[in-house]
Structure formats: C-alpha cells, structure tokens
Design a protein around this motif. Sequence first.
Motif, PDB file in Angstrom:
ATOM      1  N   UNK A  92     -45.479  12.632  -2.260  1.00 40.98           N
ATOM      2  CA  UNK A  92     -45.968  11.251  -2.341  1.00 40.98           C
ATOM      3  C   UNK A  92     -45.574  10.520  -1.053  1.00 40.98           C
ATOM      4  N   UNK A  93     -46.557   9.967  -0.385  1.00 47.72           N
ATOM      5  CA  UNK A  93     -46.299   9.220   0.845  1.00 47.72           C
ATOM      6  C   UNK A  93     -46.168   7.744   0.484  1.00 47.72           C
ATOM      7  N   UNK A  94     -44.949   7.389   0.112  1.00 48.59           N
ATOM      8  CA  UNK A  94     -44.649   6.021  -0.272  1.00 48.59           C
ATOM      9  C   UNK A  94     -43.745   5.381   0.779  1.00 48.59           C
ATOM     10  N   UNK A  95     -43.260   4.189   0.488  1.00 49.25           N
ATOM     11  CA  UNK A  95     -42.396   3.475   1.425  1.00 49.25           C
ATOM     12  C   UNK A  95     -41.197   4.326   1.826  1.00 49.25           C
ATOM     13  N   UNK A  96     -40.571   4.952   0.863  1.00 53.23           N
ATOM     14  CA  UNK A  96     -39.387   5.783   1.127  1.00 53.23           C
ATOM     15  C   UNK A  96     -39.736   6.913   2.103  1.00 53.23           C
ATOM     16  N   UNK A  97     -40.894   7.524   1.925  1.00 52.94           N
ATOM     17  CA  UNK A  97     -41.336   8.612   2.798  1.00 52.94           C
ATOM     18  C   UNK A  97     -41.453   8.119   4.247  1.00 52.94           C
ATOM     19  N   UNK A  98     -42.161   7.013   4.457  1.00 53.15           N
ATOM     20  CA  UNK A  98     -42.399   6.522   5.814  1.00 53.15           C
ATOM     21  C   UNK A  98     -41.123   6.004   6.476  1.00 53.15           C
ATOM     22  N   UNK A  99     -40.251   5.374   5.719  1.00 54.09           N
ATOM     23  CA  UNK A  99     -38.992   4.865   6.269  1.00 54.09           C
ATOM     24  C   UNK A  99     -38.128   6.021   6.771  1.00 54.09           C
ATOM     25  N   UNK A 100     -38.240   7.179   6.122  1.00 51.82           N
ATOM     26  CA  UNK A 100     -37.411   8.337   6.481  1.00 51.82           C
ATOM     27  C   UNK A 100     -37.930   9.097   7.701  1.00 51.82           C
ATOM     28  N   UNK A 101     -39.159   8.826   8.140  1.00 54.58           N
ATOM     29  CA  UNK A 101     -39.711   9.542   9.288  1.00 54.58           C
ATOM     30  C   UNK A 101     -38.993   9.134  10.577  1.00 54.58           C
ATOM     31  N   UNK A 102     -38.933  10.057  11.511  1.00 56.09           N
ATOM     32  CA  UNK A 102     -38.202   9.844  12.758  1.00 56.09           C
ATOM     33  C   UNK A 102     -39.147   9.407  13.876  1.00 56.09           C
ATOM     34  N   UNK A 103     -39.455   8.120  13.913  1.00 56.59           N
ATOM     35  CA  UNK A 103     -40.295   7.559  14.964  1.00 56.59           C
ATOM     36  C   UNK A 103     -39.438   7.314  16.210  1.00 56.59           C
ATOM     37  N   UNK A 104     -39.993   7.608  17.393  1.00 55.95           N
ATOM     38  CA  UNK A 104     -39.297   7.297  18.639  1.00 55.95           C
ATOM     39  C   UNK A 104     -39.379   5.794  18.901  1.00 55.95           C
ATOM     40  N   UNK A 105     -38.265   5.241  19.340  1.00 58.09           N
ATOM     41  CA  UNK A 105     -38.169   3.803  19.617  1.00 58.09           C
ATOM     42  C   UNK A 105     -37.879   3.598  21.096  1.00 58.09           C
ATOM     43  N   UNK A 106     -38.569   2.639  21.689  1.00 58.39           N
ATOM     44  CA  UNK A 106     -38.289   2.222  23.064  1.00 58.39           C
ATOM     45  C   UNK A 106     -37.754   0.800  23.008  1.00 58.39           C
ATOM     46  N   UNK A 107     -36.856   0.492  23.924  1.00 58.47           N
ATOM     47  CA  UNK A 107     -36.304  -0.863  23.993  1.00 58.47           C
ATOM     48  C   UNK A 107     -36.160  -1.245  25.457  1.00 58.47           C
ATOM     49  N   UNK A 108     -36.341  -2.520  25.723  1.00 66.60           N
ATOM     50  CA  UNK A 108     -36.154  -3.001  27.093  1.00 66.60           C
ATOM     51  C   UNK A 108     -35.607  -4.420  27.054  1.00 66.60           C
ATOM     52  N   UNK A 109     -34.843  -4.742  28.090  1.00 69.97           N
ATOM     53  CA  UNK A 109     -34.334  -6.098  28.243  1.00 69.97           C
ATOM     54  C   UNK A 109     -35.490  -7.001  28.646  1.00 69.97           C
ATOM     55  N   UNK A 110     -35.525  -8.175  28.050  1.00 71.81           N
ATOM     56  CA  UNK A 110     -36.545  -9.158  28.393  1.00 71.81           C
ATOM     57  C   UNK A 110     -36.032 -10.062  29.508  1.00 71.81           C
ATOM     58  N   UNK A 111     -36.905 -10.388  30.432  1.00 69.73           N
ATOM     59  CA  UNK A 111     -36.560 -11.316  31.496  1.00 69.73           C
ATOM     60  C   UNK A 111     -36.390 -12.714  30.896  1.00 69.73           C
ATOM     61  N   UNK A 112     -35.718 -13.579  31.620  1.00 73.80           N
ATOM     62  CA  UNK A 112     -35.518 -14.950  31.147  1.00 73.80           C
ATOM     63  C   UNK A 112     -36.848 -15.659  30.897  1.00 73.80           C
ATOM     64  N   UNK A 113     -37.855 -15.400  31.755  1.00 71.82           N
ATOM     65  CA  UNK A 113     -39.157 -16.048  31.563  1.00 71.82           C
ATOM     66  C   UNK A 113     -39.914 -15.481  30.366  1.00 71.82           C
ATOM     67  N   UNK A 114     -39.408 -14.389  29.788  1.00 70.17           N
ATOM     68  CA  UNK A 114     -39.979 -13.815  28.566  1.00 70.17           C
ATOM     69  C   UNK A 114     -39.171 -14.240  27.337  1.00 70.17           C
TER      70      UNK A 114
END
Length: 110
Positions: free
Chosen positions: A2-24
């Motif tokens: 069953x592909x429910x909320x629990x299923x999708x939350x457990x998937x290993x999605x790659x995350x990117x993060x970046x610092x925002x500039x002051x003007x952002x």
Amino acid sequence: MIKDLKYYIALDYDIAARDLEENEGGGVLAYYIDLPFIMGDGNTKDEAIEDLKNAFKSYVVVSLKHQDRIVEPKDAQKSKRINITLPADLLNLIDEFSKSHNISRSLFLQ
C-alpha cells in the motif's frame, strides 16, 4: 504494498540545501532533488530540512486525496556515465549554478 503516507515518508529522497543571500531573505533553502517544487526554509540547514519534510508531508496527503501521481526517488542503480562536450563558458555557468545550490554537475544535468 500500500502506497500511503507512511510509505512515501519512508522513501529516501535526495535533499539539496543552500544558503540564501541577504537579498533573498537570508537563512537556508532546502528542496528535494526529484521534487524541486517542494521547498522549505529556516535559519539553519536543520530547520530548513524540517520545514521541507513538513511541506512534503502536506504534498503527499493532498496528492493521495486527489489520486495524483507522486514521484518516487530515482534509483541510483539506473545511473549511466556519459561523455559530452560543452563550450567552456557554458560549463562554467553550470558549475557556478551547481556550487551555489550545493549540488554536483551531474545532479544539475539530471
């Protein structure tokens, strides 16, 4: 399965993060590589990722309710190396963008 909320939350999605500039607005922006339209922000990387995960949970709940397709993480086993030729100035632009978003050149091209 069953592909429910629990299923999708457990998937290993790659995350990117970046610092925002002051003007952002400052702080940190985080987003899923496979779902770049879902973002989170915060004063720290941890806060941005927590905000991102909350946004993802809301996205999944609404998508399941409306029976919308939910993209799953790409399988790393399916990657294949290629060789391409690009003008140097274009490659420099790609590298600058990739660096500013804390992602690799390959991930940018994906």
